[in-house]
Design an enzyme around this catalytic site. Sequence first.
Site, PDB file in Angstrom:
ATOM      1  N   CYS A  16      -2.695   5.467   0.887  1.00 11.69           N
ATOM      2  CA  CYS A  16      -3.570   6.742   0.544  1.00 11.69           C
ATOM      3  C   CYS A  16      -5.099   5.977   0.704  1.00 11.69           C
ATOM      4  CB  CYS A  16      -3.539   7.185  -0.990  1.00 11.69           C
ATOM      5  SG  CYS A  16      -4.816   8.350  -1.411  1.00 11.69           S
TER       6      CYS A  16
ATOM      7  N   CYS B 221      -7.680   7.188  -1.610  1.00 10.61           N
ATOM      8  CA  CYS B 221      -7.895   6.621  -2.789  1.00 10.61           C
ATOM      9  C   CYS B 221      -8.277   5.366  -3.053  1.00 10.61           C
ATOM     10  CB  CYS B 221      -6.165   6.414  -3.474  1.00 10.61           C
ATOM     11  SG  CYS B 221      -5.253   7.879  -3.189  1.00 10.61           S
ATOM     12  N   ASP B 222      -7.957   4.579  -1.922  1.00  9.70           N
ATOM     13  CA  ASP B 222      -8.067   2.811  -2.023  1.00  9.70           C
ATOM     14  C   ASP B 222      -8.972   2.484  -0.970  1.00  9.70           C
ATOM     15  OD1 ASP B 222      -6.193   2.837  -3.950  1.00  9.70           O
ATOM     16  OD2 ASP B 222      -4.295   2.757  -2.627  1.00  9.70           O
TER      17      ASP B 222
END
Length: 311
Positions: free
Chosen positions: A137, A140-141
């Site tokens: 992701c 997200c990261d």
Amino acid sequence: MSDQAKIYNTIIIGSGPAGLTAALYAARADLRPLVIAGLNPGGQLMQTTEVENFPGFINGIMGPELMDNMIKQSERFGAEIRQENVQAADFTKQPFKVVTEKGEYSAKTVVIATGADANWLDLPNEQRLRGKGVSACATCDGFFFKGKDVAVIGGGDSAMEEANFLTKFANTVTIVHRRDEFRASRIMLKRARDNAKIKFVSNVTVEDVLGDSRVTGLRVKHNATGQVTDLPVQGVFLAIGHTPNAKLFAAAGVATDAKGYIEVSNTTQTNLPGVFVAGDVRDSRYRQAVSAAGMGCMAALDVEKYLADKD
Ligand code: NAP
């Protein structure tokens, strides 16, 4: 009355942001929902570290802590949470039946919020280095890869989009694809090709992720020449598609699309009256905790209205 003889107003299947938000809203509407949470409650966020894009947390929050809070918040209003796995469902007549390894539960409505799982390559070191440079992701990261060199594996729209997104942080992004042709839409591919920070390595098979405590490289083998190359990257993002957890419900008559995602005709209602759906199991596009939570809220409001109309 035992729990298994009881007819619940609603059973929510799944305990990620969609399921737990549905549980919170249903509980606050005094519907006393049963949440069948799976054996490891919390969904995909249990596997992330810091979540910085869930509104309301100025300094971010750890994924597991956010999910623990959501569980406690829904329980505070009377949601009943069971760590069981759903094995079968019968939506052919009222009350609906949901079967777990512990028994059978009945309900007037069901909310399916079982999410989707990112596809992985099953490389020898992939899971060991997950959260240590390996991620599925970018949204997200990506932030954690400022100034680093990263690879994105895949040749679809997600790979292009994630690669473009990652260039905001990363020094270079290498798109690693198994063919010379790309299934990504022309515009997405062009955008990636026009981005000076993005490089392409195509017609290769990924052999492994390298690194001890953190990712230090990606080993690829050229499909035509057999030449093995170690790409020096500190991050590896998988973008090879997701699999929605919908098979069991498709077997129970819930309509799914060509990719296996549950279809919604209008709002959160599936093709079966009284069976609602929220989150990634119906969403191949946004896949965000906050959008899943929003759909969970919508599903609970739809359940409430459905029950009120029936009564
Ligand atoms: P996708 O279109 O299914 O693409 C998956 C990619 O991963 C393909 O290039 C595939 O290679 C590769 N792949 C699959 N299994 C692999 C394996 N075992 N080893 C190596 N490579 C593998 O998935 P997606 O990119 O996540 O897109 C999903 C849907 O969302 C699509 O309909 C897409 O258009 C849509 N989407 C849209 C946007 C947007 O419009 N902004 C953004 C993201 C996603 P092959 O090509 O060789 O099969």
